[in-house]
Design a protein around this motif. Structure first.
Motif, mmCIF file in Angstrom:
data_model
loop_
_atom_site.group_PDB
_atom_site.id
_atom_site.type_symbol
_atom_site.label_atom_id
_atom_site.label_comp_id
_atom_site.label_asym_id
_atom_site.label_seq_id
_atom_site.Cartn_x
_atom_site.Cartn_y
_atom_site.Cartn_z
ATOM 1 N N GLY A 171 42.799 81.735 24.579
ATOM 2 C CA GLY A 171 43.540 80.982 25.428
ATOM 3 C C GLY A 171 43.422 79.430 25.471
ATOM 4 N N TRP A 173 43.695 75.682 23.983
ATOM 5 C CA TRP A 173 44.485 75.011 23.004
ATOM 6 C C TRP A 173 43.970 74.109 22.420
ATOM 7 N N VAL A 191 42.200 80.187 15.597
ATOM 8 C CA VAL A 191 43.244 81.526 15.718
ATOM 9 C C VAL A 191 42.185 82.831 15.927
ATOM 10 N N ALA A 195 42.585 81.463 20.038
ATOM 11 C CA ALA A 195 42.921 79.903 20.780
ATOM 12 C C ALA A 195 44.509 79.947 20.172
ATOM 13 N N ASN A 196 45.285 78.941 20.865
ATOM 14 C CA ASN A 196 46.449 78.396 20.925
ATOM 15 C C ASN A 196 46.290 77.116 19.834
ATOM 16 N N LYS A 211 52.019 77.656 9.794
ATOM 17 C CA LYS A 211 52.459 78.452 10.840
ATOM 18 C C LYS A 211 52.046 80.055 10.033
ATOM 19 N N ARG A 216 50.885 77.591 16.135
ATOM 20 C CA ARG A 216 52.069 77.930 17.189
ATOM 21 C C ARG A 216 53.228 77.107 16.849
ATOM 22 N N GLU A 217 52.674 75.655 16.589
ATOM 23 C CA GLU A 217 53.704 74.523 16.222
ATOM 24 C C GLU A 217 52.915 73.794 15.550
ATOM 25 N N THR A 235 51.623 72.092 25.028
ATOM 26 C CA THR A 235 50.516 72.583 25.934
ATOM 27 C C THR A 235 51.097 72.985 27.350
#
Length: 350
Positions: A171, A173, A191, A195-196, A211, A216-217, A235
């Motif tokens: 969870g 960032w 990952v 985590a993001n 990606k 994620r981005e 975020t």
């Protein structure tokens, strides 16, 4: 095997100084010391440190005719009488800094004294190492994958999990910068931890690969001069990142400080940016209310913890699509210098 091959640096005038000897008699190896391990090296990975050693511009001394490279993976051939943690047939990875306590994090003096600079490194088919320069290889990785863990992998693992109370968890960032070895390993580990992850790069092609690895981005730092602020917008509630792995130092720190949240941590794990960039006043972390942490590699015990993590999460470190053979070491160094690689440059040694 009656003979073996190795590369050395008789001089340090650049990559062209590298010399290959393919017919060294195995009988010329010195007797195995009581605490030593003889390893058949299968693969070696390159770091930017190898380039500055070859050019003679690394701080500190360089052992004459040093065998380059710190990162290696291989198979134990024989052990000294006092070695109890390894046996013939074991698969092992090298740790850059032997002869220090297993819980001691290496600093610059230990790195300068380490493999590839003042102790012979891994660009050889047979090598004798003190047992403190070795850890077991994760059971799930190949030699090519495993050799990338010595420097980049361990640095990334320390960056994510080495600060007590700030370990990356599901969870969180995380922001990683670029597509070099440390950044890609940090992306993979973060990952795997749930985590993001937001990443930066300079090309659309690399953005797609990032990606594909779980980012994620992705933000293009070349076309976006305020990429730290842009990354922050991804975020929740624009609050900023829990942890940032910064590999460019003074050049990227202003962006990292713009992207970090209050009580977050910026981990400075490299200085690959513009050396002429203006030094960032450390009062910047006061204005942001964050932690800025610098590190080199990680302790040997931490390396063993990383091995377990890689096995448990079944992480397969990313190797550049172009893998070089032993005879092509000079080309591998040039490929790294030209920054054509994605993640780690690897040489098949045996």
């Amino acid at each position: 095997m009656n003979t073996y091959a190795q590369w050395t640096l008789p001089t340090t005038d650049g990559i062209h100084s590298l010399e290959l000897d393919e017919n060294i008699p195995v009988s010329s190896l010195p007797p195995l010391g009581d605490g030593d391990v003889l390893v058949n090296i299968k693969a070696a990975a390159l770091n930017y440190r190898e380039l500055v050693i070859a050019k003679g511009t690394v701080p500190g001394t360089i052992k004459p005719s040093i065998v380059p490279c710190s990162d290696g993976s291989g198979i134990v051939q024989a052990v000294g009488k006092d070695v109890s943690d390894f046996k013939p047939g074991d698969q092992v990875l090298t740790h850059m800094c032997p002869h220090i306590p297993s819980t001691q994090p290496p600093l610059f003096p230990e790195i300068s004294a380490g493999l590839g600079q003042n102790e012979h490194g891994t660009l050889r088919q047979l090598g004798t190492f003190h047992h403190s320069a070795l850890v077991p290889t994760p059971a799930n990785v190949s030699h090519e994958e495993g050799c990338t863990l010595t420097c980049s992998g361990l640095t990334a693992y320390n960056a994510l999990f080495g600060l007590r109370g700030k370990e990356v968890k599901a969870g969180d960032w995380v922001l990683v910068q670029g597509t070099g070895g440390v950044s890609i390993a940090a992306l993979q580990f973060a990952v795997a931890a749930g985590a993001n992850v937001v990443a930066t790069t300079s090309s659309k092609e690399k953005a797609e690969r990032l990606k594909g690895l779980g980012a994620r981005e992705v933000v293009n730092y070349r076309t976006d001069s305020s990429w730290g602020i842009t990354a922050r917008t991804f975020t929740p509630e624009n609050c900023g990142f829990d942890l940032i792995v910064d590999i460019a130092g003074d050049e990227s720190l202003p962006q990292s400080l713009a992207a970090i949240r209050a009580d977050g941590a910026v981990v400075v794990a490299g200085i690959l940016g513009d050396s002429a960039a203006e030094t960032v006043p450390m009062l910047g972390c006061l204005w942001q209310g964050c932690i800025v942490r610098g590190l080199f590699l990680g302790a040997r015990q931490q390396f063993r913890e990383m091995v377990k993590f890689v096995e448990e999460k079944d992480v397969h470190p990313i190797v550049d699509e172009k893998v070089f053979e032993m005879k092509e070491a000079r080309q591998a160094f040039e490929y790294l210098e030209q920054r054509k690689h994605f993640s780690k440059v690897v040489i098949r040694v045996s």
